[in-house]
Design a protein around this motif. Structure first.
Motif, PDB file in Angstrom:
ATOM      1  N   ASP A   1      31.027 -19.436 -15.386  1.00  0.00           N
ATOM      2  CA  ASP A   1      31.637 -19.153 -16.696  1.00  0.00           C
ATOM      3  C   ASP A   1      31.523 -20.364 -17.627  1.00  0.00           C
ATOM      4  OD1 ASP A   1      32.281 -16.613 -15.820  1.00  0.00           O
ATOM      5  OD2 ASP A   1      34.385 -17.097 -15.419  1.00  0.00           O
ATOM      6  N   TYR A   2      31.719 -21.547 -17.083  1.00  0.00           N
ATOM      7  CA  TYR A   2      31.614 -22.781 -17.857  1.00  0.00           C
ATOM      8  C   TYR A   2      30.208 -22.925 -18.466  1.00  0.00           C
ATOM      9  CZ  TYR A   2      30.983 -27.831 -18.539  1.00  0.00           C
ATOM     10  OH  TYR A   2      30.669 -29.062 -19.050  1.00  0.00           O
ATOM     11  N   TYR A   3      29.184 -22.708 -17.649  1.00  0.00           N
ATOM     12  CA  TYR A   3      27.821 -22.840 -18.149  1.00  0.00           C
ATOM     13  C   TYR A   3      27.441 -21.686 -19.072  1.00  0.00           C
ATOM     14  CZ  TYR A   3      26.906 -27.053 -15.606  1.00  0.00           C
ATOM     15  OH  TYR A   3      26.958 -28.350 -15.178  1.00  0.00           O
ATOM     16  N   GLN A   4      28.023 -20.532 -18.853  1.00  0.00           N
ATOM     17  CA  GLN A   4      27.782 -19.420 -19.770  1.00  0.00           C
ATOM     18  C   GLN A   4      28.322 -19.759 -21.168  1.00  0.00           C
ATOM     19  OE1 GLN A   4      29.730 -15.703 -18.816  1.00  0.00           O
ATOM     20  NE2 GLN A   4      28.015 -14.566 -19.662  1.00  0.00           N
ATOM     21  N   LYS A   5      29.499 -20.357 -21.213  1.00  0.00           N
ATOM     22  CA  LYS A   5      30.076 -20.770 -22.498  1.00  0.00           C
ATOM     23  C   LYS A   5      29.224 -21.851 -23.159  1.00  0.00           C
ATOM     24  CE  LYS A   5      34.772 -19.570 -21.265  1.00  0.00           C
ATOM     25  NZ  LYS A   5      36.102 -20.046 -20.894  1.00  0.00           N
ATOM     26  N   LYS A   6      28.686 -22.773 -22.353  1.00  0.00           N
ATOM     27  CA  LYS A   6      27.811 -23.810 -22.909  1.00  0.00           C
ATOM     28  C   LYS A   6      26.549 -23.191 -23.498  1.00  0.00           C
ATOM     29  CE  LYS A   6      27.267 -27.798 -20.962  1.00  0.00           C
ATOM     30  NZ  LYS A   6      27.737 -29.146 -21.040  1.00  0.00           N
ATOM     31  N   TYR A   7      26.013 -22.165 -22.837  1.00  0.00           N
ATOM     32  CA  TYR A   7      24.823 -21.488 -23.354  1.00  0.00           C
ATOM     33  C   TYR A   7      25.144 -20.773 -24.667  1.00  0.00           C
ATOM     34  CZ  TYR A   7      21.335 -17.927 -24.075  1.00  0.00           C
ATOM     35  OH  TYR A   7      20.406 -17.111 -24.651  1.00  0.00           O
TER      36      TYR A   7
ATOM     37  N   ASP B   1      19.824 -24.666 -23.093  1.00  0.00           N
ATOM     38  CA  ASP B   1      18.842 -23.646 -23.439  1.00  0.00           C
ATOM     39  C   ASP B   1      18.819 -22.517 -22.404  1.00  0.00           C
ATOM     40  OD1 ASP B   1      17.271 -24.474 -21.258  1.00  0.00           O
ATOM     41  OD2 ASP B   1      15.912 -25.640 -22.495  1.00  0.00           O
ATOM     42  N   ILE B   2      18.128 -21.446 -22.755  1.00  0.00           N
ATOM     43  CA  ILE B   2      18.094 -20.252 -21.914  1.00  0.00           C
ATOM     44  C   ILE B   2      17.477 -20.517 -20.554  1.00  0.00           C
ATOM     45  CG2 ILE B   2      15.921 -19.408 -22.896  1.00  0.00           C
ATOM     46  CD1 ILE B   2      18.860 -17.218 -21.700  1.00  0.00           C
TER      47      ILE B   2
ATOM     48  N   PHE C   1      17.497 -23.319 -18.749  1.00  0.00           N
ATOM     49  CA  PHE C   1      18.467 -24.025 -17.913  1.00  0.00           C
ATOM     50  C   PHE C   1      19.592 -23.083 -17.488  1.00  0.00           C
ATOM     51  CE2 PHE C   1      22.038 -27.169 -17.443  1.00  0.00           C
ATOM     52  CZ  PHE C   1      21.539 -27.785 -16.315  1.00  0.00           C
ATOM     53  N   TYR C   2      20.073 -22.265 -18.419  1.00  0.00           N
ATOM     54  CA  TYR C   2      21.139 -21.315 -18.082  1.00  0.00           C
ATOM     55  C   TYR C   2      20.664 -20.316 -17.028  1.00  0.00           C
ATOM     56  CZ  TYR C   2      24.402 -17.485 -18.207  1.00  0.00           C
ATOM     57  OH  TYR C   2      25.271 -16.491 -17.833  1.00  0.00           O
ATOM     58  N   ARG C   3      19.453 -19.799 -17.166  1.00  0.00           N
ATOM     59  CA  ARG C   3      18.925 -18.846 -16.172  1.00  0.00           C
ATOM     60  C   ARG C   3      18.812 -19.490 -14.801  1.00  0.00           C
ATOM     61  NH1 ARG C   3      14.131 -15.816 -19.485  1.00  0.00           N
ATOM     62  NH2 ARG C   3      15.495 -14.488 -20.725  1.00  0.00           N
ATOM     63  N   ASP C   4      18.361 -20.738 -14.770  1.00  0.00           N
ATOM     64  CA  ASP C   4      18.265 -21.442 -13.490  1.00  0.00           C
ATOM     65  C   ASP C   4      19.646 -21.589 -12.846  1.00  0.00           C
ATOM     66  OD1 ASP C   4      15.529 -21.697 -13.837  1.00  0.00           O
ATOM     67  OD2 ASP C   4      15.626 -23.803 -14.470  1.00  0.00           O
ATOM     68  N   ILE C   5      20.626 -21.978 -13.642  1.00  0.00           N
ATOM     69  CA  ILE C   5      21.993 -22.125 -13.132  1.00  0.00           C
ATOM     70  C   ILE C   5      22.537 -20.781 -12.684  1.00  0.00           C
ATOM     71  CG2 ILE C   5      24.380 -22.636 -13.804  1.00  0.00           C
ATOM     72  CD1 ILE C   5      23.193 -24.860 -15.593  1.00  0.00           C
ATOM     73  N   TYR C   6      22.359 -19.759 -13.528  1.00  0.00           N
ATOM     74  CA  TYR C   6      22.851 -18.422 -13.198  1.00  0.00           C
ATOM     75  C   TYR C   6      22.255 -17.938 -11.877  1.00  0.00           C
ATOM     76  CZ  TYR C   6      23.746 -13.448 -13.352  1.00  0.00           C
ATOM     77  OH  TYR C   6      24.142 -12.182 -13.019  1.00  0.00           O
ATOM     78  N   ASN C   7      20.942 -18.029 -11.744  1.00  0.00           N
ATOM     79  CA  ASN C   7      20.284 -17.565 -10.518  1.00  0.00           C
ATOM     80  C   ASN C   7      20.749 -18.354  -9.297  1.00  0.00           C
ATOM     81  OD1 ASN C   7      18.801 -15.508 -11.747  1.00  0.00           O
ATOM     82  ND2 ASN C   7      17.144 -16.901 -12.274  1.00  0.00           N
TER      83      ASN C   7
END
Length: 62
Positions: free
Chosen positions: A26-32, A38-39, A41-47
């Motif tokens: 959730d924290y990184y989703q808010k940062k995105y 960027d997308i 980095f967020y996708r890498d974190i999400y996955n």
């Protein structure tokens, strides 16, 4: 990607330890959404976190 790096960033900025992997996601989703990451980095974190068992709040069906 190391989970320790994600936790450290969370703790540094939130001034508390995450209770679950969901908190980190959730924290990184808010940062995105705020445009802080960027997308790719967020996708890498999400996955990565999703593979570890994390679920995002937007995945819940009510």
């Amino acid at each position: 990607m190391l989970i320790n790096e994600l936790i450290s960033d969370y703790e540094t900025n939130r001034k508390e330890a995450p209770k679950t992997l969901n908190d980190i996601l959730d924290y990184y989703q808010k940062k995105y959404i705020a445009g802080e990451i960027d997308i790719k980095f967020y996708r890498d974190i999400y996955n990565f976190l999703h593979q570890q068992g994390a679920t995002s709040a937007h995945e819940y069906v009510y």
